[in-house]
Design a protein around this motif. Structure first.
Motif, PDB file in Angstrom:
ATOM      1  N   GLU A  92       0.840  -1.210   0.000  1.00  0.00           N
ATOM      2  CA  GLU A  92       0.000   0.000   0.000  1.00  0.00           C
ATOM      3  C   GLU A  92       0.873   1.259   0.000  1.00  0.00           C
ATOM      4  O   GLU A  92       1.034   1.940   1.021  1.00  0.00           O
ATOM      5  CB  GLU A  92      -0.932  -0.042   1.224  1.00  0.00           C
ATOM      6  N   SER A 119      -6.476  -0.285  -0.338  1.00  0.00           N
ATOM      7  CA  SER A 119      -7.433  -0.141   0.755  1.00  0.00           C
ATOM      8  C   SER A 119      -7.932   1.293   0.859  1.00  0.00           C
ATOM      9  O   SER A 119      -8.967   1.542   1.471  1.00  0.00           O
ATOM     10  CB  SER A 119      -6.766  -0.497   2.082  1.00  0.00           C
ATOM     11  N   ILE A 235      -4.828  -7.798   9.456  1.00  0.00           N
ATOM     12  CA  ILE A 235      -4.691  -6.867   8.319  1.00  0.00           C
ATOM     13  C   ILE A 235      -3.216  -6.628   7.999  1.00  0.00           C
ATOM     14  O   ILE A 235      -2.829  -6.573   6.823  1.00  0.00           O
ATOM     15  CB  ILE A 235      -5.379  -5.514   8.660  1.00  0.00           C
TER      16      ILE A 235
HETATM   17  N1  LIG Z   1      -4.159  -6.938   4.461  1.00  0.00           N
HETATM   18  C1  LIG Z   1      -5.427  -6.637   4.328  1.00  0.00           C
HETATM   19  O1  LIG Z   1      -6.249  -6.884   5.233  1.00  0.00           O
HETATM   20  C2  LIG Z   1      -5.920  -6.006   3.058  1.00  0.00           C
HETATM   21  C3  LIG Z   1      -7.283  -6.048   2.746  1.00  0.00           C
HETATM   22  C4  LIG Z   1      -7.739  -5.481   1.560  1.00  0.00           C
HETATM   23  C5  LIG Z   1      -6.840  -4.869   0.701  1.00  0.00           C
HETATM   24  N2  LIG Z   1      -5.518  -4.815   1.030  1.00  0.00           N
HETATM   25  C6  LIG Z   1      -4.612  -4.148   0.084  1.00  0.00           C
HETATM   26  O2  LIG Z   1      -3.992  -5.164  -0.698  1.00  0.00           O
HETATM   27  C7  LIG Z   1      -2.680  -4.721  -1.099  1.00  0.00           C
HETATM   28  C8  LIG Z   1      -1.661  -5.757  -0.666  1.00  0.00           C
HETATM   29  O3  LIG Z   1      -1.761  -5.945   0.737  1.00  0.00           O
HETATM   30  P1  LIG Z   1      -1.339  -7.305   1.459  1.00  0.00           P
HETATM   31  O4  LIG Z   1      -2.025  -7.308   2.768  1.00  0.00           O
HETATM   32  O5  LIG Z   1      -1.483  -8.456   0.527  1.00  0.00           O
HETATM   33  O6  LIG Z   1       0.219  -6.976   1.726  1.00  0.00           O
HETATM   34  P2  LIG Z   1       1.454  -7.992   1.866  1.00  0.00           P
HETATM   35  O7  LIG Z   1       2.476  -7.237   2.634  1.00  0.00           O
HETATM   36  O8  LIG Z   1       1.027  -9.321   2.324  1.00  0.00           O
HETATM   37  O9  LIG Z   1       1.916  -8.146   0.334  1.00  0.00           O
HETATM   38  C9  LIG Z   1       2.415  -7.047  -0.400  1.00  0.00           C
HETATM   39  C10 LIG Z   1       3.029  -7.564  -1.669  1.00  0.00           C
HETATM   40  O10 LIG Z   1       3.590  -6.459  -2.394  1.00  0.00           O
HETATM   41  C11 LIG Z   1       4.888  -6.827  -2.843  1.00  0.00           C
HETATM   42  N3  LIG Z   1       5.711  -5.640  -3.029  1.00  0.00           N
HETATM   43  C12 LIG Z   1       6.325  -4.906  -2.092  1.00  0.00           C
HETATM   44  N4  LIG Z   1       7.020  -3.902  -2.681  1.00  0.00           N
HETATM   45  C13 LIG Z   1       6.841  -4.031  -4.011  1.00  0.00           C
HETATM   46  C14 LIG Z   1       7.321  -3.329  -5.150  1.00  0.00           C
HETATM   47  N5  LIG Z   1       8.136  -2.287  -5.020  1.00  0.00           N
HETATM   48  N6  LIG Z   1       6.919  -3.747  -6.385  1.00  0.00           N
HETATM   49  C15 LIG Z   1       6.094  -4.805  -6.524  1.00  0.00           C
HETATM   50  N7  LIG Z   1       5.636  -5.525  -5.473  1.00  0.00           N
HETATM   51  C16 LIG Z   1       5.999  -5.146  -4.243  1.00  0.00           C
HETATM   52  C17 LIG Z   1       5.409  -7.692  -1.711  1.00  0.00           C
HETATM   53  O11 LIG Z   1       6.518  -8.439  -2.099  1.00  0.00           O
HETATM   54  C18 LIG Z   1       4.168  -8.551  -1.404  1.00  0.00           C
HETATM   55  O12 LIG Z   1       4.030  -9.628  -2.303  1.00  0.00           O
HETATM   56  C19 LIG Z   1      -2.471  -3.339  -0.454  1.00  0.00           C
HETATM   57  O13 LIG Z   1      -2.830  -2.355  -1.386  1.00  0.00           O
HETATM   58  C20 LIG Z   1      -3.453  -3.366   0.706  1.00  0.00           C
HETATM   59  O14 LIG Z   1      -3.864  -2.087   1.110  1.00  0.00           O
HETATM   60  C21 LIG Z   1      -5.026  -5.391   2.175  1.00  0.00           C
END
Ligand SMILES: NC(=O)c1ccc[n+]([C@@H]2O[C@H](COP(=O)([O-])OP(=O)(O)OC[C@H]3O[C@@H](n4cnc5c(N)ncnc54)[C@H](O)[C@@H]3O)[C@@H](O)[C@H]2O)c1
Length: 293
Positions: A92, A119, A235
């Motif tokens: 994010e 998000s 989260i």
């Molecule tokens: N965790 C939650 O509850 C939740 C819920 C809904 C939406 N989201 C959204 O989903 C998205 C991912 O969140 P998540 O919880 O899966 O996070 P996470 O930390 O589990 O995964 C993030 C991913 O992004 C990759 N990443 C990091 N830096 C990067 C870069 N420079 N280039 C390409 N990839 C890169 C990481 O290697 C990892 O695979 C975010 O936008 C978050 O806001 C999260």
């Protein structure tokens, strides 16, 4: 447009969950990680989740095999060229997502819709950073994606009605319940949820009660399935901090100023379940964590 092949970029908590949901719904899924190792780890995680469903007799072993066979893990963005819909779910961070959007704009065919699972970041800012502002839309899944029924579908000012309809239909085809939100920080759910989660951390900082008692109180007193600290750990504290920063940037409300303890825990990389520890400890989660893509 009919979606058949879906690209997912980012193999963290949400990327893996959405890949499972889409493949289960019958779509061909290409999940892109920055390394083959993390793509493989992500597929293994989906396999494990499907395995649990087989054990519980929710799906058959043959179903599980067929679902897994529909998911391909890749490292090259060019493999997403022929996807009708690409959903990014990387960290994010606006700068990272903008950079990725410009790479996707170059790699994908002209008709591909690029959706973001952000998000809280502004969908319009991502949309205007590419040449297809009409084919960008927010699709906010919830965690765990395989279980939670909701998807917030968020059109930017530039999103075409056709793009919105494709995103809405895709959510329905995944067995989800879509709702439409304006492109404002936190959309519907996080705009309401995060000031509460932040207030819980402040309550802990103020020594009003222990984290265990605050969690017990909100479950027992409000009927919430999880307490605020259990939810923050699920989260991810880095994602939570990013959401609060964005809410404060747009709303300037004191309740959205991230609690100091949250900032400190993120600095210490105590990010919750995904790192094996946050407000609570998750020793087994650390061992089975999906590595970075
Ligand atoms: N965790 C939650 O509850 C939740 C819920 C809904 C939406 N989201 C959204 O989903 C998205 C991912 O969140 P998540 O919880 O899966 O996070 P996470 O930390 O589990 O995964 C993030 C991913 O992004 C990759 N990443 C990091 N830096 C990067 C870069 N420079 N280039 C390409 N990839 C890169 C990481 O290697 C990892 O695979 C975010 O936008 C978050 O806001 C999260």
């Amino acid at each position: 447009m009919t979606v058949k092949r879906v690209g997912i970029v980012g193999s963290g908590i949400m990327g893996a969950g959405i890949a499972e949901v889409a493949a289960k719904a019958g779509f061909d899924v290409v999940i892109r990680s920055r390394s083959q190792e993390s793509a493989d780890t992500c597929l293994a995680k989906v396999g494990k989740s499907l395995g649990r469903q087989v054990e519980k007799d929710k799906i058959t072993a043959a179903d599980s095999e067929a679902i897994l066979a529909r998911i391909k893990g890749v490292t090259d963005l060019a493999e997403l060229e022929y996807c009708e819909l690409v959903l990014e779910s990387v960290v994010e961070d606006l700068g990272t997502k903008k950079q990725l959007f410009s790479e996707l704009d170059a790699a994908c065919s002209a008709g591909t819709i690029i959706a973001t699972n952000t998000s809280t970041l502004p969908i319009l800012e991502l949309a205007v950073s590419v040449s297809r502002a009409d084919r960008v839309v927010g699709m906010h899944f919830f965690n765990p994606a395989a279980v939670m029924p909701l998807v917030e579908v968020v059109p930017a000012l530039t999103t075409s009605p056709e793009t919105f309809d494709v995103a809405w239909e895709f959510a329905l085809a995944c067995g989800k319940t879509p709702v439409k939100s304006k492109d404002q920080a936190g959309f519907i759910v996080n705009a309401l949820l995060f000031p509460y989660l932040n207030a819980a951390i402040r309550m802990l900082e103020g020594d009003i009660a222990t984290k265990e008692d605050i969690d017990t109180a909100m479950k027992g007193g409000c009927g919430f399935p999880m307490g605020p600290f259990e939810l923050l750990d699920l989260i991810g504290l880095d994602t939570s901090l990013a959401v609060l920063e964005r809410l404060y940037e747009e709303r300037r409300e004191p309740g959205c100023v991230p609690a100091g303890k949250l900032r400190q825990m993120v600095m210490a990389r105590q990010l919750g379940r995904k790192t094996g520890g946050g407000f609570y400890a998750y020793p087994t989660a650390a061992a089975s964590k999906v590595s970075s893509s």
